[in-house]
Design a protein around this motif. Structure first.
Motif, PDB file in Angstrom:
ATOM      1  N   THR A  77       0.851  -1.187   0.000  1.00 58.81           N
ATOM      2  CA  THR A  77       0.000   0.000   0.000  1.00 58.81           C
ATOM      3  C   THR A  77       0.887   1.238   0.000  1.00 58.81           C
ATOM      4  OG1 THR A  77      -1.705  -1.163   1.234  1.00 58.81           O
ATOM      5  CG2 THR A  77      -1.799   1.250   1.262  1.00 58.81           C
ATOM      6  N   ILE A  78       0.602   2.156  -0.899  1.00 57.63           N
ATOM      7  CA  ILE A  78       1.422   3.372  -0.975  1.00 57.63           C
ATOM      8  C   ILE A  78       0.778   4.487  -0.161  1.00 57.63           C
ATOM      9  CG2 ILE A  78       2.209   2.730  -3.282  1.00 57.63           C
ATOM     10  CD1 ILE A  78       0.479   5.109  -4.321  1.00 57.63           C
ATOM     11  N   LYS A  79       1.611   5.412   0.255  1.00 61.41           N
ATOM     12  CA  LYS A  79       1.110   6.585   0.945  1.00 61.41           C
ATOM     13  C   LYS A  79       0.761   7.635  -0.088  1.00 61.41           C
ATOM     14  CE  LYS A  79       3.852   5.805   5.115  1.00 61.41           C
ATOM     15  NZ  LYS A  79       4.943   6.316   5.997  1.00 61.41           N
ATOM     16  N   ASN A  80      -0.472   8.136  -0.041  1.00 64.31           N
ATOM     17  CA  ASN A  80      -0.886   9.175  -0.985  1.00 64.31           C
ATOM     18  C   ASN A  80      -0.269  10.503  -0.568  1.00 64.31           C
ATOM     19  OD1 ASN A  80      -2.358   7.395  -2.528  1.00 64.31           O
ATOM     20  ND2 ASN A  80      -4.243   7.736  -1.398  1.00 64.31           N
ATOM     21  N   VAL A  81       0.894  10.771  -1.137  1.00 66.80           N
ATOM     22  CA  VAL A  81       1.640  11.966  -0.748  1.00 66.80           C
ATOM     23  C   VAL A  81       1.151  13.214  -1.484  1.00 66.80           C
ATOM     24  CG1 VAL A  81       3.711  10.713  -0.101  1.00 66.80           C
ATOM     25  CG2 VAL A  81       3.407  11.409  -2.474  1.00 66.80           C
ATOM     26  N   ASN A  82       0.277  13.029  -2.441  1.00 66.16           N
ATOM     27  CA  ASN A  82      -0.232  14.151  -3.219  1.00 66.16           C
ATOM     28  C   ASN A  82      -1.680  13.846  -3.605  1.00 66.16           C
ATOM     29  OD1 ASN A  82      -0.771  15.766  -5.796  1.00 66.16           O
ATOM     30  ND2 ASN A  82       1.250  16.565  -5.219  1.00 66.16           N
ATOM     31  N   LYS A  83      -2.515  14.863  -3.582  1.00 65.78           N
ATOM     32  CA  LYS A  83      -3.939  14.640  -3.857  1.00 65.78           C
ATOM     33  C   LYS A  83      -4.196  14.187  -5.292  1.00 65.78           C
ATOM     34  CE  LYS A  83      -4.909  19.533  -4.872  1.00 65.78           C
ATOM     35  NZ  LYS A  83      -5.697  20.717  -4.468  1.00 65.78           N
ATOM     36  N   LYS A  84      -3.209  14.404  -6.187  1.00 63.45           N
ATOM     37  CA  LYS A  84      -3.350  13.945  -7.565  1.00 63.45           C
ATOM     38  C   LYS A  84      -3.205  12.434  -7.685  1.00 63.45           C
ATOM     39  CE  LYS A  84      -1.757  17.760 -10.518  1.00 63.45           C
ATOM     40  NZ  LYS A  84      -0.735  18.085 -11.541  1.00 63.45           N
ATOM     41  N   ILE A  85      -2.520  11.819  -6.708  1.00 68.84           N
ATOM     42  CA  ILE A  85      -2.173  10.399  -6.788  1.00 68.84           C
ATOM     43  C   ILE A  85      -3.169   9.550  -6.014  1.00 68.84           C
ATOM     44  CG2 ILE A  85      -0.404   8.680  -6.265  1.00 68.84           C
ATOM     45  CD1 ILE A  85       1.646  10.947  -6.321  1.00 68.84           C
ATOM     46  N   LYS A  86      -3.600   8.453  -6.632  1.00 70.72           N
ATOM     47  CA  LYS A  86      -4.517   7.547  -5.948  1.00 70.72           C
ATOM     48  C   LYS A  86      -4.175   6.109  -6.294  1.00 70.72           C
ATOM     49  CE  LYS A  86      -9.438   6.777  -5.033  1.00 70.72           C
ATOM     50  NZ  LYS A  86     -10.825   7.161  -5.370  1.00 70.72           N
ATOM     51  N   GLN A  87      -3.991   5.266  -5.279  1.00 68.56           N
ATOM     52  CA  GLN A  87      -3.814   3.838  -5.505  1.00 68.56           C
ATOM     53  C   GLN A  87      -5.174   3.197  -5.716  1.00 68.56           C
ATOM     54  OE1 GLN A  87      -1.681   1.772  -2.434  1.00 68.56           O
ATOM     55  NE2 GLN A  87      -1.395  -0.069  -3.678  1.00 68.56           N
ATOM     56  N   VAL A  88      -5.311   2.472  -6.814  1.00 66.32           N
ATOM     57  CA  VAL A  88      -6.611   1.933  -7.195  1.00 66.32           C
ATOM     58  C   VAL A  88      -6.479   0.468  -7.583  1.00 66.32           C
ATOM     59  CG1 VAL A  88      -7.465   4.175  -7.990  1.00 66.32           C
ATOM     60  CG2 VAL A  88      -6.338   2.630  -9.620  1.00 66.32           C
ATOM     61  N   SER A  89      -7.599  -0.188  -7.770  1.00 63.81           N
ATOM     62  CA  SER A  89      -7.598  -1.562  -8.277  1.00 63.81           C
ATOM     63  C   SER A  89      -7.175  -1.558  -9.738  1.00 63.81           C
ATOM     64  CB  SER A  89      -8.993  -2.168  -8.160  1.00 63.81           C
ATOM     65  OG  SER A  89      -9.890  -1.513  -9.047  1.00 63.81           O
ATOM     66  N   LEU A  90      -6.711  -2.698 -10.206  1.00 62.36           N
ATOM     67  CA  LEU A  90      -6.325  -2.803 -11.613  1.00 62.36           C
ATOM     68  C   LEU A  90      -7.524  -2.509 -12.519  1.00 62.36           C
ATOM     69  CD1 LEU A  90      -4.230  -3.499 -13.777  1.00 62.36           C
ATOM     70  CD2 LEU A  90      -4.912  -5.902 -13.543  1.00 62.36           C
ATOM     71  N   LYS A  91      -8.680  -3.013 -12.155  1.00 57.05           N
ATOM     72  CA  LYS A  91      -9.874  -2.805 -12.973  1.00 57.05           C
ATOM     73  C   LYS A  91     -10.200  -1.328 -13.117  1.00 57.05           C
ATOM     74  CE  LYS A  91     -14.726  -4.186 -13.450  1.00 57.05           C
ATOM     75  NZ  LYS A  91     -15.835  -4.998 -12.884  1.00 57.05           N
ATOM     76  N   LYS A  92     -10.148  -0.581 -12.012  1.00 53.19           N
ATOM     77  CA  LYS A  92     -10.451   0.848 -12.068  1.00 53.19           C
ATOM     78  C   LYS A  92      -9.430   1.581 -12.924  1.00 53.19           C
ATOM     79  CE  LYS A  92     -11.056   4.963  -9.129  1.00 53.19           C
ATOM     80  NZ  LYS A  92     -12.370   5.401  -9.667  1.00 53.19           N
TER      81      LYS A  92
END
Length: 318
Positions: free
Chosen positions: A184-199
């Motif tokens: 799990t990554i830390k969202n260091v910027n509001k532009k970045i989002k860790q998502v599922s592969l499908k999304k």
């Protein structure tokens, strides 16, 4: 007594490398040999020095069986899919690469920079527009592109190169989606989002691939994953050709004329690149941009990689 090393990739342009190898080994260079040439002489050598970019030779069971004296295979790369690793391990042939040498590879940004270059080149249709001007046509209309700040960019794999590309994209992209199954990554910027592969596949306007060609990732991009993507998606591949099912990709591109593929690698690159289905389709289509595995081929990167792995080889053979 010095061991004998057979170098099967060009090294004359790497400052200081020949001198370093000659100091520790008896050196033979074959800049671009074929398999037959290597098989003929490999029995004389203790070490093979190679690189997947500029070699037609897969270091196979056959070559290692002929190379009865082989103790090491050294490759100036992080990737090792040009070597039969299982057979090497079984026969106690040490494979020396850069995969886990973070002190070296963290300084090499060339491939991530190239991924960004490929992305921008296709988004702005630079190769096609350049060719149009060379054909004495001056018309912008066929080459209307997009602004990155209005696009969603998907990054598959958040390792060294994925992280570098995200850093370069932050000032440019609208949103950045990251798929990383290992942690799990830390969202260091509001532009970045860790998502599922499908999304990521469904919502990204452009997708950049940064995963190893491990067994689990072979044909990672296939009919199933492609069918989730937008019909005008851009896929960028600076990883390995084997993570793409080329038959499925070409079929997808035929059906979706606004979709694009920009790649620095091809399936079967070592042994059969010119029969690649992607290469064949590209000859009559502007949907595909191919470069000849130049991602890491900068003066800076090559000196870091080749000299770094050579020093590692020397330490392993003292």
């Amino acid at each position: 007594m010095k061991k004998k090393i057979l170098v099967i990739t060009p090294i004359s342009h790497i400052n200081g490398l020949e001198e370093l190898l000659k100091k520790h080994f008896i050196l033979t260079k074959l800049d671009d040999p074929n398999k037959k040439q290597v098989l003929k002489i490999v029995h004389k050598y203790d070490v093979i020095f190679t690189n997947p970019n500029m070699s037609k030779v897969f270091i196979s069971k056959e070559i290692m069986n002929k190379g009865k004296k082989l103790s090491s295979i050294c490759t100036a790369s992080t990737g090792t899919n040009h070597i039969d690793l299982k057979f090497a391990k079984k026969n106690n042939v040490k494979v020396i690469s850069l995969r886990n040498n973070k002190n070296i590879i963290n300084k090499i940004s060339s491939t991530a920079e190239h991924a960004l270059s490929l992305m921008l080149a296709k988004i702005r249709k630079i190769p096609e527009s350049n060719q149009s001007v060379k054909n004495n046509i001056w018309d912008y209309r066929p080459f209307i592109g997009r602004q990155l700040n209005n696009m969603k960019i998907g990054i598959v794999g958040y390792g060294r190169l994925g992280k570098m590309l995200v850093k370069y994209l932050l000032p440019l992209a609208g949103k950045i989606f990251i798929y990383e199954k290992q942690f799990t990554i830390k969202n260091v910027n509001k532009k970045i989002k860790q998502v599922s592969l499908k999304k990521l596949l469904m919502e990204s306007d452009a997708i950049s691939l940064h995963i190893h060609a491990d067994k689990i990732n072979i044909d990672f991009i296939n009919k199933k994953t492609l069918n989730l993507m937008k019909n005008n998606v851009l896929i960028v591949n600076t990883s390995r050709g084997e993570i793409i099912n080329e038959t499925d990709l070409v079929s997808f591109l035929r059906k979706n004329k606004k979709a694009q593929y920009a790649t620095d690698v091809l399936k079967g690159e070592i042994l059969d690149k010119f029969n690649s289905k992607v290469l064949q389709y590209s000859r009559n289509s502007n949907q595909i941009l191919i470069t000849p595995h130049i991602g890491g081929m900068t003066k800076d990167a090559q000196e870091l990689a080749y000299l770094g792995v050579a020093k590692k080889l020397i330490l392993n053979n003292l």
